[in-house]
Design an enzyme around this catalytic site. Structure first.
Site, PDB file in Angstrom:
ATOM      1  N   ASP A  51       0.820  -1.209   0.000  1.00 34.98           N
ATOM      2  CA  ASP A  51       0.000   0.000   0.000  1.00 34.98           C
ATOM      3  C   ASP A  51       0.859   1.267   0.000  1.00 34.98           C
ATOM      4  O   ASP A  51       2.070   1.216   0.219  1.00 34.98           O
ATOM      5  CB  ASP A  51      -0.919   0.017   1.226  1.00 34.98           C
ATOM      6  CG  ASP A  51      -2.067  -0.969   1.111  1.00 34.98           C
ATOM      7  OD1 ASP A  51      -2.345  -1.425  -0.011  1.00 34.98           O
ATOM      8  OD2 ASP A  51      -2.684  -1.285   2.144  1.00 34.98           O
ATOM      9  N   LYS A  73      -3.904   3.134  -2.051  1.00 31.65           N
ATOM     10  CA  LYS A  73      -5.131   3.914  -2.142  1.00 31.65           C
ATOM     11  C   LYS A  73      -4.907   5.236  -1.424  1.00 31.65           C
ATOM     12  O   LYS A  73      -4.544   5.267  -0.261  1.00 31.65           O
ATOM     13  CB  LYS A  73      -6.301   3.173  -1.485  1.00 31.65           C
ATOM     14  CG  LYS A  73      -6.648   1.858  -2.147  1.00 31.65           C
ATOM     15  CD  LYS A  73      -7.813   1.186  -1.437  1.00 31.65           C
ATOM     16  CE  LYS A  73      -8.182  -0.126  -2.104  1.00 31.65           C
ATOM     17  NZ  LYS A  73      -9.319  -0.782  -1.444  1.00 31.65           N
ATOM     18  N   GLY A 104       0.164  -0.484   5.616  1.00 34.72           N
ATOM     19  CA  GLY A 104       0.614   0.463   6.618  1.00 34.72           C
ATOM     20  C   GLY A 104      -0.098   0.219   7.941  1.00 34.72           C
ATOM     21  O   GLY A 104      -1.244  -0.223   7.972  1.00 34.72           O
ATOM     22  N   GLY A 105       0.606   0.475   9.047  1.00 38.33           N
ATOM     23  CA  GLY A 105       0.003   0.285  10.366  1.00 38.33           C
ATOM     24  C   GLY A 105      -0.242  -1.178  10.659  1.00 38.33           C
ATOM     25  O   GLY A 105       0.619  -2.024  10.462  1.00 38.33           O
ATOM     26  N   ASP A 106      -1.442  -1.491  11.145  1.00 37.99           N
ATOM     27  CA  ASP A 106      -1.845  -2.869  11.414  1.00 37.99           C
ATOM     28  C   ASP A 106      -2.889  -3.281  10.385  1.00 37.99           C
ATOM     29  O   ASP A 106      -3.794  -2.491  10.065  1.00 37.99           O
ATOM     30  CB  ASP A 106      -2.430  -2.986  12.824  1.00 37.99           C
ATOM     31  CG  ASP A 106      -2.794  -4.418  13.175  1.00 37.99           C
ATOM     32  OD1 ASP A 106      -1.941  -5.123  13.743  1.00 37.99           O
ATOM     33  OD2 ASP A 106      -3.931  -4.838  12.861  1.00 37.99           O
ATOM     34  N   MET A 185      -8.043   9.368   9.509  1.00 38.30           N
ATOM     35  CA  MET A 185      -8.541   9.899   8.224  1.00 38.30           C
ATOM     36  C   MET A 185      -9.669  10.906   8.435  1.00 38.30           C
ATOM     37  O   MET A 185     -10.634  10.937   7.680  1.00 38.30           O
ATOM     38  CB  MET A 185      -9.023   8.746   7.329  1.00 38.30           C
ATOM     39  CG  MET A 185      -7.981   7.670   7.097  1.00 38.30           C
ATOM     40  SD  MET A 185      -8.647   6.129   6.420  1.00 38.30           S
ATOM     41  CE  MET A 185      -9.531   5.456   7.851  1.00 38.30           C
ATOM     42  N   GLY A 214       3.008  11.044  11.096  1.00 38.09           N
ATOM     43  CA  GLY A 214       3.449  10.569  12.392  1.00 38.09           C
ATOM     44  C   GLY A 214       4.601   9.583  12.321  1.00 38.09           C
ATOM     45  O   GLY A 214       4.630   8.710  11.457  1.00 38.09           O
TER      46      GLY A 214
END
Length: 292
Positions: A51, A73, A104-106, A185, A214
């Protein structure tokens, strides 16, 4: 003493048929926030489907033989459809080898990880999740804001800022517990979110923070209150994602920041841009002192 390179450890879990897909969380904006297991999977992958929020340093862990597919996206920009991503996952898995779906992230915090796992399972393909540091945790830590704090917040509520039930009951339910609210978001919806919280009974002085990019080198932290949140959101100039933290814990984080600055150990990662910083810091110190 010999040092073990965890990136070079073998990855035997993907052997056999049917092919197995790893749905991996890339963490929040920084390669050092990647888990060891995720790094090992990425380095051994034959195919990576990734992503837009995956940082470039993480992608360099992939081998030269790895086939890379970008399916990012981004709001308001042309992007791959979910049906196309699902088809790519199935086709890649059926060709054999080690497939990593990198998010990204979890993968299961607003990441559609389980949706993709279900689609794979419906097509006879096993998958597994590898957790990642989600934005709420990574951004809060890099900004020095605790998500929970004794006497201030005993829970955390993670909310998507894009789609939300705008009824008064929904906003009141968010505010009933001693909770910190984290909106993903949601910067573009800041004004309506602030109004909803105010209609739900929140104070106009309730502090909040915008954290853009961040945990990255260009991180930007901007402070506001519910009363000024919408106006300040319009002033933020940041190309990357922006997280919003709402609650008294923001004052605790500001108090900590002020104390650290006083001993010359300020976090160089944090860039604060707000017209209200000085008054916020004064209020934050007074608030924090009242807790102890």
């Amino acid at each position: 003493m010999k040092t073990t390179n965890v990136i070079e450890l073998g990855l035997n879990q993907f052997a056999g048929t049917p092919s197995k897909v790893a749905i991996v969380g890339a963490g929040c904006g920084n390669v050092e926030l990647l888990t060891l297991k995720a790094a090992r999977y990425i380095s051994n992958a034959d195919v990576i489907i990734y992503d837009s929020l995956v940082c470039e340093d993480i992608l360099t862990l992939a081998s030269n033989r790895c086939v890379m597919h970008f399916v990012g996206k981004r709001c308001g920009q042309p992007s791959a459809k979910q049906d196309e991503i699902n088809a790519l996952l199935v086709n890649s898995a059926k060709k054999g080898g080690d497939v990593v779906r990198l998010k990204g992230g979890d993968p299961n915090v607003f990441g559609r990880g389980c949706e993709e796992a279900i689609y794979l399972a419906e097509h006879g393909i096993k998958s597994e999740f590898v957790p990642g540091v989600t934005a709420a945790l990574g951004c809060a830590a890099s900004a020095g804001i605790p998500l929970t704090h004794r006497g201030v917040a005993r829970s955390v509520t993670i909310v998507t800022g894009r789609v939300f039930d705008n009824t008064g009951h929904s906003w009141r339910s968010l505010l009933m517990a001693e909770t910190t609210l984290v909106f993903y978001m949601g910067k573009e919806q800041s004004e309506s979110i602030a109004q909803g919280l105010l209609d739900g009974g929140a104070s106009v002085e309730l502090p909040m923070a915008f954290i853009s990019n961040g945990a990255r080198e260009n991180q930007q932290v901007t402070y506001a209150s519910l009363g000024t949140m919408g106006e300040i959101a319009r002033r933020i100039q940041a190309d990357g994602p922006t997280l919003m933290i709402v609650g008294e814990v923001v004052n605790v984080g500001l108090a900590l920041s002020e104390l650290i600055e006083g001993i010359g150990e300020a976090n160089s990662l944090i860039t604060t841009t707000t017209v209200e910083t000085l008054s916020f810091k004064a209020n934050a110190l007074s608030f924090a002192k009242s807790l102890f």
